[in-house]
Structures are given as structure tokens and as C-alpha cells.
Design a protein around this motif. Structure first.
Motif, PDB file in Angstrom:
ATOM      1  N   LYS A 195       6.068  -0.970  -3.275  1.00  0.00           N
ATOM      2  CA  LYS A 195       7.329  -1.151  -2.681  1.00  0.00           C
ATOM      3  C   LYS A 195       7.527  -2.784  -2.447  1.00  0.00           C
ATOM      4  O   LYS A 195       8.278  -3.202  -3.096  1.00  0.00           O
ATOM      5  CB  LYS A 195       6.822  -1.059  -0.788  1.00  0.00           C
ATOM      6  CG  LYS A 195       7.363   0.041  -0.793  1.00  0.00           C
ATOM      7  CD  LYS A 195       8.010   0.274   0.565  1.00  0.00           C
ATOM      8  CE  LYS A 195       7.779   1.131   1.969  1.00  0.00           C
ATOM      9  NZ  LYS A 195       8.302   1.300   3.251  1.00  0.00           N
ATOM     10  N   GLY A 241       8.797   9.728  -2.099  1.00  0.00           N
ATOM     11  CA  GLY A 241       7.838   9.479  -1.052  1.00  0.00           C
ATOM     12  C   GLY A 241       6.587  11.006  -1.811  1.00  0.00           C
ATOM     13  O   GLY A 241       6.199  11.153  -1.079  1.00  0.00           O
ATOM     14  N   VAL A 288       1.302   8.697  -3.334  1.00  0.00           N
ATOM     15  CA  VAL A 288       0.847   7.121  -3.861  1.00  0.00           C
ATOM     16  C   VAL A 288      -1.064   7.620  -4.814  1.00  0.00           C
ATOM     17  O   VAL A 288      -0.896   6.622  -5.927  1.00  0.00           O
ATOM     18  CB  VAL A 288       1.246   6.126  -3.784  1.00  0.00           C
ATOM     19  CG1 VAL A 288       3.138   6.055  -2.708  1.00  0.00           C
ATOM     20  CG2 VAL A 288       0.246   6.021  -2.259  1.00  0.00           C
ATOM     21  N   GLU A 320      -1.554   3.697   3.246  1.00  0.00           N
ATOM     22  CA  GLU A 320       0.158   3.176   3.370  1.00  0.00           C
ATOM     23  C   GLU A 320      -0.299   1.342   3.453  1.00  0.00           C
ATOM     24  O   GLU A 320       0.988   1.178   2.325  1.00  0.00           O
ATOM     25  CB  GLU A 320      -0.104   2.604   5.113  1.00  0.00           C
ATOM     26  CG  GLU A 320       0.277   4.131   6.112  1.00  0.00           C
ATOM     27  CD  GLU A 320      -0.530   3.727   7.746  1.00  0.00           C
ATOM     28  OE1 GLU A 320      -0.606   1.877   8.082  1.00  0.00           O
ATOM     29  OE2 GLU A 320      -0.704   4.549   7.774  1.00  0.00           O
ATOM     30  N   THR A 348       1.022   2.016  -0.943  1.00  0.00           N
ATOM     31  CA  THR A 348       2.631   2.296  -0.096  1.00  0.00           C
ATOM     32  C   THR A 348       3.238   0.795  -0.068  1.00  0.00           C
ATOM     33  O   THR A 348       4.039   0.679  -1.260  1.00  0.00           O
ATOM     34  CB  THR A 348       2.734   2.999   0.565  1.00  0.00           C
ATOM     35  OG1 THR A 348       2.000   4.602   0.747  1.00  0.00           O
ATOM     36  CG2 THR A 348       4.562   3.792   0.653  1.00  0.00           C
ATOM     37  N   GLU A 349       3.341  -0.046   0.656  1.00  0.00           N
ATOM     38  CA  GLU A 349       3.178  -1.106   0.624  1.00  0.00           C
ATOM     39  C   GLU A 349       3.204  -1.574   0.145  1.00  0.00           C
ATOM     40  O   GLU A 349       3.871  -2.631  -0.582  1.00  0.00           O
ATOM     41  CB  GLU A 349       2.587  -1.752   1.389  1.00  0.00           C
ATOM     42  CG  GLU A 349       3.529  -2.866   2.644  1.00  0.00           C
ATOM     43  CD  GLU A 349       4.208  -1.510   4.046  1.00  0.00           C
ATOM     44  OE1 GLU A 349       4.610  -1.089   3.544  1.00  0.00           O
ATOM     45  OE2 GLU A 349       4.579  -2.506   4.481  1.00  0.00           O
ATOM     46  N   VAL A 357       7.377   6.093  -5.122  1.00  0.00           N
ATOM     47  CA  VAL A 357       7.677   6.104  -3.395  1.00  0.00           C
ATOM     48  C   VAL A 357       8.495   5.935  -2.959  1.00  0.00           C
ATOM     49  O   VAL A 357       8.964   6.951  -1.802  1.00  0.00           O
ATOM     50  CB  VAL A 357       7.277   4.548  -4.055  1.00  0.00           C
ATOM     51  CG1 VAL A 357       7.314   3.444  -2.498  1.00  0.00           C
ATOM     52  CG2 VAL A 357       6.169   4.062  -4.047  1.00  0.00           C
TER      53      VAL A 357
END
Ligand SMILES: *[C@@H]1O[C@H](CO)[C@@H](O)[C@H](O)[C@H]1NC(C)=O
Ligand SMILES: *[C@@H]1O[C@H](CO)[C@@H](O)[C@H](O)[C@H]1NC(C)=O
Ligand SMILES: *[C@@H]1O[C@H](CO)[C@@H](O)[C@H](O)[C@H]1NC(C)=O
Ligand SMILES: *[C@@H]1O[C@H](CO)[C@@H](O)[C@H](O)[C@H]1NC(C)=O
Ligand SMILES: *[C@@H]1O[C@H](CO)[C@@H](O)[C@H](O)[C@H]1NC(C)=O
Length: 786
Positions: A742, A717, A720, A735, A738-739, A714
Motif C-alpha cells: 500500500k 483484497g 498478496v 499484514e 499488504t502494508e 491489494v
């Protein structure tokens, strides 16, 4: 609306009329020059309208200071103060102006309060400009932004390190540079805590108390980050080290200029990084160091006692009271505490032994400025301290006798189950013992009486309840009033579960069995093991746990408590627990699609918010893992097994930390014996999120521990989707993945202050909050189960 437009127009007109003169008190100016000074409510605004400079008043009763703050955010946040130690009382008679090539603050009549104090040859055309970075600069001409400024506020930061700012290393010819805390939240004058670059040239930041006592270091710069604070690094925050013939310093920058970010040397003695969250209009704390408040040197002052388990951290040792109550109320504890009754120390012979005595204080981390006076025995140790007027406390253990003279600083109260706690014997006037024992006797009587009344009340209520239940036997099938719990007989449950034949799951706290009640509703019956709680206590606790009702918590329908048997009866969940769906590769369940996984993650988080904040008797779950997340017929997640710490009693921690398959979800504070907070659940939740993404156990043998790998991907970049459960075949919203990763990485930070709250987790997953790139979490534990 129309009125507002009219006012706006009027203001515009006024501005137009007065813009050539500076009479209008609220007018903003763009430069301070020989012809343009600043006074009263006037402000200097940066070109892009990001920062504003002017007079401010940090507290109701305080005087005025020249400061810089963010223009656009509602909560005035001061990032720089010019005259922090020399306030002015009237902002209308004080002026900030250019004088002899310097920016100076004059108080009526022409008394110099503050000056940039540079020797400038070219004094005629010097101007002061506030840049959009928050840097106040002095230049020869307004437009010469190519050359180094004559002076800049970034070289003289107060308590805030803004992107682009510097904290330089002292050179032989220069003063060391510090980022120094305010005295308290309403007083910007020079406080006691400072951040500096190690003058010995180790390329580490240090935090020092009163510019003398170091109590924290960032560890040396390793080219990419500081060894003990990876959050201050080149990957994250773009930290760089600059070294040239004139200066050496660190600075940092943000990629996205719309993100407001600041480091603050806080009045708490901790360095903190905040980012502004537009969505909630709040500063969000990302991390702080040192981790524990009580690690800050002299945070509670002399004779103050620091406890990480108390909201306010500081209290006075017994027999002492705050030196300044008003300072304590402003969270400035540095003055510490003073004796309520002074000691009457009359010469060395000490004929009157009745005036003083020693109070034993348990569970203390002892202050380290002790004087060691040899082995001896406990009595000799006490006598040594007793005989010397300057001795104020002693401690005696297998290492011998230690005494303290003068003042006690950095006394820490540990939690009662911390085995490293010692006993400190504090010298007090005898009258303190009498007063306090009288008081505590009275307090004890009051508590006793009140307790008995409450106890009898609860007992009567229970009795009534039991009678009611016996009369309406049919209610025992589970159809009882919403929110009420049924007490079952052991025999009933034995027959409902066909003598505990269909096992649903096991665990350290006991196994669960499927059962069918008389009204044909299906339940899960958990046979608790290791309950160290007496019958009465168990009933009280179970009634508390029974009031916890939320759509994302499994409903506790009833219990059984007969002799040594303790059972809990829950609603049965058709789709079993999350681990079945994530890890078991068979055909009995369809693969959970991504959308469902996201909803499940959100649901669990909401259930935890309820446990942590919403209910009346809030609790920490302590054992969040896929086995404890149940799924109903609609795959709505329900957190199970909450409240067990209350029900099991004192052996809970022991069972939990030795339970098979649980270690990987336990926050490091479980092993380091630090305080367990709601953030420990956040950690376990984060660990589980990784598994929701990968469909594998984090503890499965892998070359790189999955959470570390995921955080790295993550951060860099990377793709994922490569981390995703292969059974999803890439069908997921990138997205969201990734979220989620995170969030998971933030949740499993070693330092619990860096972890978000469950509320923030929900806001992030709902897309209300933005989240920065997380630092790579570090894992020191070994996850192999014994
Ligand atoms: C200041 O004003 C004087 C006249 O009042 C003018 O001659 C001078 O050029 C101005 N200086 C600046 C820096 O604008
Ligand atoms: C300005 O600097 C000089 C020495 O460089 C010092 O003596 C003086 O006190 C300083 N004045 C102010 C107002 O800081
Ligand atoms: C801080 O150090 C100075 C001397 O450098 C001393 O005068 C002052 O009392 C110290 N402050 C406290 C709170 O101990
Ligand atoms: C160092 O200072 C000298 C003299 O002030 C200046 O000429 C030089 O450009 C400076 N060097 C750097 C790298 O800033
Ligand atoms: C008391 O302790 C202080 C500090 O250790 C020491 O200097 C002093 O001599 C002692 N007084 C007596 C009477 O022992």
C-alpha cells in the motif's frame, strides 16, 4: 483528578437542574423546535456525538457564523456554514430558531439574517435535527426519518463535500449547485473557486473561477471513476452517480464510519481530500487537484507571478506591490498587485519617451490572453506597445509579436532550466528602473563583501585543516576526529586500492573500488566522473556532504581532489548493496528473510528523512535504487551516493536521466521537467519497495508492470502472498506485506502531492499511521533503456 471528578459531578448536577430550561449557556441540545432555540454558546449535537452545530468565529477579529464542525476532534474543522455572507456581531443576541416552518437566524431585534427559505404548509411541529453524517435536516416531526426531509444542508454545501453529500447538476428550474471555497482561511464568505457538475451534461466535475472561468475538469465519469481522477471512483471512496427524474448528482460514502473523510474546495483553488488520522491527531491530505498550484486560474491575481518552486507561490512582478498586504498574509492573493509608480501616459504622440521603459523578465510562461499583432520585428513590437497607453507588456519570439492590454493574469515564473520559458517585456515607469538598479547595486556590493569575508574564512579554515592533517600524517589512515574528513592524496588511494583493481560497482557517476588504508580499515573508494565543479566548489560541497551523518547513511570518510581527479572515500559495507540480495540468484548470499526486508525498508526511509528534513543543509537524494542501498555486517541499511548532485554540478541531471537501469526509479517529474522535490525520492523509494517484496526488478519483462499488478491485487483484497518473492516460500507477515505494498503504491502516484512524505512512510511502516487503499498508480513512461 479528584478535583476533576468534583467538577464533573457539579456539572452533572447543574445539567440536571437546568436541563428543562435552556439557561445554561454551554448546554447542548438535540433538536431546534418551536420551543427550543439556539443562542450564545449553546450547541446542537448529533445523536452519536459526531457533529456539533453552533456559533463560531473563524478569525480573531471576525464576526460570528452558524456552522457545523466535528465534535470529537481537537482542531475545530468547519464543514458547513449557514450564513457565510451575513455574519452576526453578537452571538448572545442572535438566535437560531424555527419560525413559520423554517429554520431562521435572527439578529436583535428580529432582523432576519438567514433562512432555510422553504414554503412549508405544516409549520407547527417542524424541528431541526443534526444527523451523525453532518447533515442538518428539517422535519415535520423528530422521528419521521423515513420521509425525505423538508430541507437538508447536504443540498446546500458550502466548501465541504461530506460522505453522503451531493453536488447536483442544475436543472432548468433550479440554480446550479456549487461547492465554493472560503474567501480566506479566516473568512467563510463566498470565495472565488467553485466545484460544479458540468451544466452541459458531460458528467464531469469542473472547477471554475468566479463562476465563469473553468480551469480544471475531472474528465467524464466512465461508470467506475472520473477519467482524470481515479481517486474519485466506485472502488475508492464508493463514488456513485444518481440520476432520477428530479435530480442527478454524485455522492460518495466511506465503508468504515469511524474514518472521518472530507473533500474541500480549498482557498488555494484546489479540491482536496483529507482523512483524519487518530494517531497523529491531524488531517492527512490524500490528494489534491489540479496538481500544480499555478494551474489555478488567477491564483496570484492581476500582476502577480506564480512559481511552483516557491513556498509561498505568489509574488508581485517587479515594480508592483500587493494590493492588500493583509489579504496576502491570509494567503488570499486574488486581489493581485498594483503599480508602485503609476504610468504617465499622456496622449498618443508620446513626446516624452523617458517616462517609461520595458523590463525584460526571463523564464516566464506567458499569460494566454495576449493580442497577436503580426510578425514584424522586435523593435516594431516594442514600439506598438510603447505607443498605446493601454498596452502593459509585450513578448516577441519566432511566432511574432504579442501584446497585453489592461491586466496580466496567470503569469508564471518557471525554473531557470525550463526550456519553455519566454521573455516578457513589462512596461514600467522609468523611476522603477533607477530605484531598483541603485538598490541592486548596493545589494551586490554588500553580497560581494559578505561573500568575500566568508570565502576568506573558509579558505583559512581549510588551510589550517590541511596543515593540521599534514603534521599528523597518521590521521590520514582514517582515524580522524568524528565528523571530520580526511583529504587523501591520489597516490595513497591508488595504493590502498591496489591500483583500483577490485571493483565493487559502477554507475554513471563513476565506479567504486575496495581498498585498505594504512590502519588496515577497509574502505570503498569512488572515482567520480563527469564532475563539472571547480576545485574550490568541490571542497566546499564535499565538506557539507561530510557533515551528513546518520546510522542509515554511509559515512563519507574523506575525499581526494587533485587536478582533474575527484574521489570519495566511504566506509566499506561487508554485505554489499541491496540489488545483490534481491536480484542475484546465486549462493553467495542467503535469501533475505521478510523480517530483514521490513527492517531494511524502514532503515532506508529513516535515512531519507534525515536527508530531507533533519540535517542543516537538507538535500534530495535523486538516485534511490537498490544499487545505492548498502548493507553493513548486521544488514543495517545505509543509503549511499547522497549529495552527488552537489558534487557533480550542472551535468548531474543529464547523467542521471540517461543512466542505464535508472529510468524505472525516476519520478515522472524528471521527464515532464516539473520541479524535483523530496517527493521524487519518495517515488524512487516506492519503486524499490515493490522490488523488496517481489525480489525482481520492476523493469523485468512481465505481462503486467509489477507495481500496477501489486496495487490491483491489494485494492481488490487479493492474495498478496502471490506477489511475494518465491524464494521466501510464503514466509512473511501478510499484514506487513499488504502494508508495504500500500505504501509503495502511494509513493509512486504520478501526482507528487498524493505521495506521502518519508516521515509518513516510516509512521505507516511502524504501524502508527493508518493508510487507505491506494488508487492504482498510472505509469506513462517507457522503461526500456536506450
Ligand atoms: C411548545 O410549548 C407549548 C406550551 O408552552 C406546548 O403546548 C407545545 O406542545 C410545545 N410544542 C412542542 C413542539 O413541543
Ligand atoms: C427566499 O426565496 C425567495 C424566492 O423563492 C427570494 O425572493 C428571497 O430572497 C429568499 N429569501 C432569503 C432570505 O433567502
Ligand atoms: C466576478 O464576477 C463578477 C460578475 O459576475 C464581477 O462583478 C466581479 O468583479 C468578479 N470578481 C473578480 C475578482 O474579478
Ligand atoms: C420527484 O419529485 C416528486 C415531487 O416532488 C416526488 O413525488 C418523487 O418521489 C420524486 N422522485 C424521486 C425519485 O425522488
Ligand atoms: C490601444 O489598444 C486598444 C486595445 O487593443 C485599442 O482599442 C486602441 O485603439 C489602441 N489605441 C491606439 C491609439 O492604437
Amino acid at each position: 483528578m479528584f478535583n476533576r471528578m468534583k467538577t464533573c459531578f457539579l456539572l452533572y448536577l447543574l445539567n440536571l437542574i437546568f436541563s428543562l430550561q435552556s439557561y445554561l449557556s454551554h448546554a447542548a441540545i438535540t433538536t431546534i423546535s418551536a420551543n427550543q432555540s439556539l443562542s450564545g454558546d449553546q450547541t446542537l449535537v448529533s445523536e452519536g456525538g459526531i457533529f456539533e452545530l453552533g456559533f463560531f468565529k473563524p478569525g480573531k477579529y471576525s464576526n460570528y457564523y452558524i456552522g457545523i464542525w466535528y465534535k470529537k476532534i481537537s482542531e475545530q474543522t468547519i464543514v458547513w456554514v449557514a450564513n457565510r455572507d451575513n455574519p452576526v456581531s453578537d452571538k448572545y443576541t442572535a438566535t437560531l430558531e424555527i419560525s413559520a416552518g423554517n429554520l431562521v437566524l435572527f439578529n436583535k431585534p428580529s432582523k432576519l439574517v438567514w433562512s432555510t427559505n422553504i414554503s412549508s404548509s405544516n409549520s407547527g411541529s417542524v424541528v431541526a435535527i443534526l444527523l451523525d453524517s453532518g447533515n442538518l435536516v428539517l422535519r415535520n416531526r423528530p422521528d419521521d426519518d423515513a420521509i425525505d426531509p423538508l430541507w437538508q444542508s447536504f443540498d446546500y454545501q458550502t466548501n465541504t463535500f461530506l460522505p453522503g453529500g451531493k453536488i447536483k447538476q442544475a436543472k432548468k428550474t433550479t440554480q446550479p449547485q456549487y461547492l465554493t471555497s472560503w474567501k480566506n482561511n479566516e473568512d467563510p464568505s463566498t470565495g472565488l473557486f467553485s466545484l460544479e457538475l458540468d451544466p452541459k451534461g458531460t458528467y464531469s466535475y469542473l472547477i471554475v473561477w468566479n463562476k465563469s472561468e473553468q480551469y480544471w475538469t475531472s474528465g467524464p465519469w466512465n461508470g467506475r471513476s472520473f477519467s482524470l481522477v481515479p481517486e474519485m471512483g466506485s472502488n475508492y471512496n464508493n463514488f456513485v452517480f444518481v440520476l432520477n427524474q428530479n435530480e442527478s448528482y454524485f455522492t460518495y460514502s466511506v465503508n468504515d464510519l469511524s474514518i472521518l473523510s472530507r473533500f474541500v474546495m480549498d482557498v488555494s483553488g484546489q479540491i482536496k481530500q483529507y482523512t483524519w488520522l487518530e494517531s497523529t491527531q491531524q488531517w492527512n491530505l490524500f490528494w489534491s487537484q489540479p496538481r500544480g498550484q499555478c494551474e489555478v486560474h488567477s491564483f496570484c491575481g492581476p500582476f502577480g507571478s506564480c512559481s511552483e518552486n516557491s513556498m509561498t507561490y505568489c509574488s508581485c512582478l517587479r515594480g508592483f506591490e500587493p494590493k492588500s498586504v493583509s489579504d496576502w498574509n491570509l494567503e488570499d492573493h486574488s486581489g493581485g498587485c498594483v503599480r508602485k509608480t503609476s504610468l504617465q501616459c499622456e496622449g498618443s504622440d508620446h513626446s516624452n519617451r523617458d517616462n517609461e521603459g520595458f523590463l525584460a523578465i526571463h523564464n516566464m510562461a506567458l499569460p494566454n490572453n495576449a493580442q497577436f499583432v503580426g510578425l514584424g520585428n522586435a523593435v516594431e513590437c516594442e514600439l506598438t506597445c510603447f505607443k498605446n497607453c493601454s498596452c502593459i507588456a509585450y513578448a516577441y519570439d519566432s511566432n511574432g509579436c504579442s501584446i497585453w492590454n489592461g491586466g496580466l493574469i496567470d503569469v508564471q515564473l518557471l525554473s531557470s532550466d525550463d526550456s519553455s520559458g519566454k521573455i516578457l517585456y513589462l512596461k514600467l515607469a522609468t523611476s522603477e528602473f533607477r530605484d531598483s538598479s541603485k538598490f541592486s547595486y548596493r545589494a551586490r556590493v554588500i553580497i560581494g563583501v559578505v561573500g568575500a569575508v566568508i570565502g576568506i574564512g573558509i579558505f583559512l579554515a581549510l588551510l589550517l585543516f590541511v596543515r593540521l592533517r599534514q603534521k599528523k600524517k597518521m590521521l590520514a589512515t582514517g582515524n580522524l576526529l568524528e565528523g571530520f574528513m580526511v583529504e587523501f592524496g591520489y597516490k595513497d588511494l591508488q595504493s590502498a586500492t591496489k591500483n583500483f583493481s577490485e571493483k565493487l560497482g559502477g554507475g554513471g557517476f563513476g565506479s567504486a573500488f575496495k581498498g585498505t588504508l594504512a590502519d588496515s580499515s577497509v574502505v570503498a573508494v569512488k572515482k567520480l566522473e563527469g564532475v563539472s565543479q571547480g576545485e574550490k566548489q568541490f571542497r566546499t560541497k564535499v565538506s557539507i556532504v561530510g557533515t551528513m551523518q546518520h546510522v542509515n547513511l554511509v559515512r563519507l570518510r574523506g575525499f581526494c581532489s587533485e587536478r582533474t581527479k575527484r574521489l570519495l572515500v566511504y566506509d566499506y559495507m561487508t554485505n554489499r548493496s541491496l540489488d545483490f540480495h534481491l536480484f542475484l540468484k546465486n549462493d553467495s548470499f542467503e535469501v533475505l528473510d521478510w523480517k530483514m526486508r521490513y527492517q531494511i525498508a524502514l532503515g532506508i526511509a529513516r535515512g531519507l528523512i534525515y536527508l530531507h528534513e533533519k540535517c542543516e543543509d537538507c538535500m534530495i537524494h535523486n538516485d534511490i535504487k537498490p544499487e545505492n542501498i548498502l548493507l553493513d555486517a548486521d544488514f543495517c541499511p545505509k543509503v549511499a551516493d547522497f549529495g552527488l548532485a552537489k558534487l557533480i554540478g550542472r551535468d548531474f541531471n543529464k547523467i542521471l536521466t540517461t543512466m542505464k537501469g535508472t529510468k524505472v526509479y525516476l519520478a515522472p517529474e524528471w521527464l515532464s521537467r516539473a520541479a524535483i522535490t523530496a517527493k521524487s525520492d519518495v517515488y524512487s523509494y516506492g519503486m524499490m519497495l515493490f522490488e523488496v517484496v517481489s525480489g525482481r526488478r520492476n523493469s523485468d519483462c512481465q505481462v503486467t508492470f509489477f507495481p500496477t499488478l501489486a496495487a490491483e491485487v491489494v485494492n481488490q483484497g487479493g492474495s498478496v502472498l502471490s506477489l511475494l518473492d518465491p524464494r521466501l516460500e510464503g514466509n512473511a507477515n501478510i499484514e506487513e506485506v499488504t502494508e508495504m505494498l500500500k505504501v509503495a503504491s502511494w509513493c509512486v502516484q504520478e501526482n507528487e502531492t498524493q505521495r506521502p512524505t518519508m516521515r509518513q512512510v516510516v509512521q505507516i511502516l511502524e504501524g502508527i499511521l493508518d493508510v487507505n487503499l491506494p488508487p492504482i498508480p498510472r505509469f506513462n513512461q517507457v522503461f526500456v533503456d536506450d
